[in-house]
Design an enzyme around this catalytic site. Structure first.
Site, PDB file in Angstrom:
ATOM      1  N   ILE A 132       0.848  -1.184   0.000  1.00 14.61           N
ATOM      2  CA  ILE A 132       0.000   0.000   0.000  1.00 14.61           C
ATOM      3  C   ILE A 132       0.889   1.241   0.000  1.00 14.61           C
ATOM      4  O   ILE A 132       1.793   1.356   0.837  1.00 14.61           O
ATOM      5  CB  ILE A 132      -0.923   0.016   1.232  1.00 14.61           C
ATOM      6  N   SER A 133       0.683   2.169  -0.940  1.00 16.55           N
ATOM      7  CA  SER A 133       1.420   3.422  -1.032  1.00 16.55           C
ATOM      8  C   SER A 133       2.921   3.157  -1.180  1.00 16.55           C
ATOM      9  O   SER A 133       3.349   2.623  -2.198  1.00 16.55           O
ATOM     10  CB  SER A 133       1.100   4.298   0.185  1.00 16.55           C
ATOM     11  N   SER A 134       3.738   3.486  -0.192  1.00 16.25           N
ATOM     12  CA  SER A 134       5.167   3.171  -0.286  1.00 16.25           C
ATOM     13  C   SER A 134       5.369   1.684  -0.514  1.00 16.25           C
ATOM     14  O   SER A 134       6.257   1.272  -1.258  1.00 16.25           O
ATOM     15  CB  SER A 134       5.884   3.599   0.994  1.00 16.25           C
TER      16      SER A 134
END
Length: 439
Positions: A165-167
């Site tokens: 998720i994200s990074s």
């Protein structure tokens, strides 16, 4: 020969055994501040049904921490899912914020939760070391974690997956680029393409990439991913991509750039082979195949921002990975197929009858027939299959009673459609992603 007193013999025996017991007695894993248990990695299994930190797991140039979850009912030669957290998060946060552990309880795979120790708590997806195989930094540490699990649990090296998720989504892209021979597939929630975040000044952040202003051709993106492991010619991992249209952290254009990259890496067209709406506001496109394990699958969430992950999405990830045990894999299967159609049309409507024949030598267990409706036609109903979407590239999926087609056997189904003057039959048939003959 004199006899030694019994007491002397017992004391001597105790003196010999005590050191031996001290070196062989099991030591209970220590409790960690984050609620996990802690174990030293010496090739021994960790406690089951608990998040456990493993230390000394191998090469770890960026000082990542390794957490692992092993279900009580772990399967023989288990699959491995690497679940990668977001900026400011941690492995335990990923464990607590997603349902991969409960799904592991159900399906028997092992979950790895890498955890960043640098102050930003973001994964390195920008340094030259991170963007090449074996170059150093975070990907090397994650690979060491996978190797530890493989050694300790005799894990199935053909079923290693990454999701984030994200990074963590950006790291998923990086891991699949650096180690295409390790990962079978990945799923990235709110990420960017491999190499998009690259910087040369030591900075962790690339504003041009996060702002969605870096665009490249599909080949340019593909070359970046391929360049992480020069000379590799083996199979490439499949990719599932999730993004919200209102993402204000990693802007929505990164969604399309990832599609460009991974379709090129997979060697498939950027034109979807199927489009549907799994939930209101979701648009799912598949590339290179129409089944649940297409080479590339992309889900766009209308009106959703950066924090798009929600409960239930992990189950869809497992379906894409093929770990949910939900039935036959909708992959291209050995053999061949033939499709015949007949159309009965009137002023503004038509009915179409379709016959699908298995001309191969292997039974088809579960089928999805993709085809393209002529412009102006819209499916309004049907029998013998479910249809989605209602126009353009359509996928007909078997119902419960006709999913098996023996070699030489056929199934028939059909649909009603409206039309705007063009009542021609559909074209471009594919069975589970494999082209079919027509007529």
């Amino acid at each position: 020969m004199t006899r030694r007193p019994l007491r002397s013999l017992l004391l001597a025996l105790v003196a010999v055994l005590l050191p031996l017991v001290a070196t062989t007695a099991p030591i209970a894993p220590a409790a960690a501040a984050d609620g996990s248990t802690r174990a030293s990695a010496r090739g021994s299994a960790v406690p089951t049904a608990a998040l456990t930190e493993v230390t000394n797991f191998g090469s770890n140039p960026s000082n990542l921490r390794m957490y692992v979850y092993v279900p009580e009912s772990v399967t023989p030669k288990p699959a491995v899912v690497v679940a990668v957290h977001w900026c400011t998060g941690s492995g335990p946060d990923m464990y607590n914020g997603t349902e991969y552990d409960t799904l592991a309880d159900r399906y028997g795979f092992i979950v790895l939760y890498p955890s960043v120790t640098r102050s930003s708590k973001c994964f390195d997806v920008s340094s030259p070391q991170a963007l090449r195989r074996g170059g150093g930094s975070d990907p090397v540490g994650v690979k060491s974690m996978i190797d530890w699990v493989t050694r300790t649990y005799d894990a199935d090296t053909s079923r290693v997956f990454a999701t984030g998720i994200s990074s963590g989504a950006m790291m998923t892209n990086v891991l699949l680029g650096d180690y295409p021979d390790v990962f079978a597939a990945g799923a990235a929630f709110s990420g960017v393409p491999f190499g998009c975040f690259a910087t040369g000044d030591g900075s962790e952040w690339n504003s041009a990439c996060s702002g969605g202003t870096i665009t490249r051709t599909a080949k340019e993106w593909g070359d970046l991913a391929r360049g992480a492991y020069p000379g590799y010619t083996g199979p490439r991992p499949r990719m599932q991509i999730w993004h919200g249209t209102e993402d204000d952290v990693l802007r929505y254009p990164n969604f399309g750039e990832q599609i460009k990259q991974w379709t090129n890496v997979q060697g498939v067209s950027q034109t979807p082979t199927g489009t549907d709406t799994p939930q209101p506001g979701w648009t799912r496109t598949r590339y290179g195949g129409t089944g649940d394990r297409a080479p590339v699958e992309a889900i766009s969430l209308q009106g959703v921002g950066h924090n798009l992950y929600a409960q239930g999405m992990a189950s869809r990830v497992l379906t894409f990975f093929g770990l949910d045990g939900s039935g036959p894999a909708p992959q291209p299967q050995p053999g061949a197929c033939r499709v015949t159609t007949s159309v009965n049309a009137w002023n503004t409507g038509l009915t179409a009858s379709v016959t699908l024949t298995n001309t191969g030598t292997t039974t088809v267990n579960g089928w999805k027939l993709g085809f393209t409706l002529p412009a102006g036609q819209t499916v309004t109903g049907g029998w013998g299959a479910t249809y989605a979407p209602s126009s353009g590239p359509v996928t007909a999926t078997n119902v419960s009673y006709n999913g098996t087609i023996a070699p030489g056997a056929s199934v028939s189904f059909g649909y009603q459609a409206s039309h705007a003057g063009n009542s021609a039959a559909p074209a471009g048939f594919t069975l589970n992603g494999t082209a079919c003959a027509s007529g």
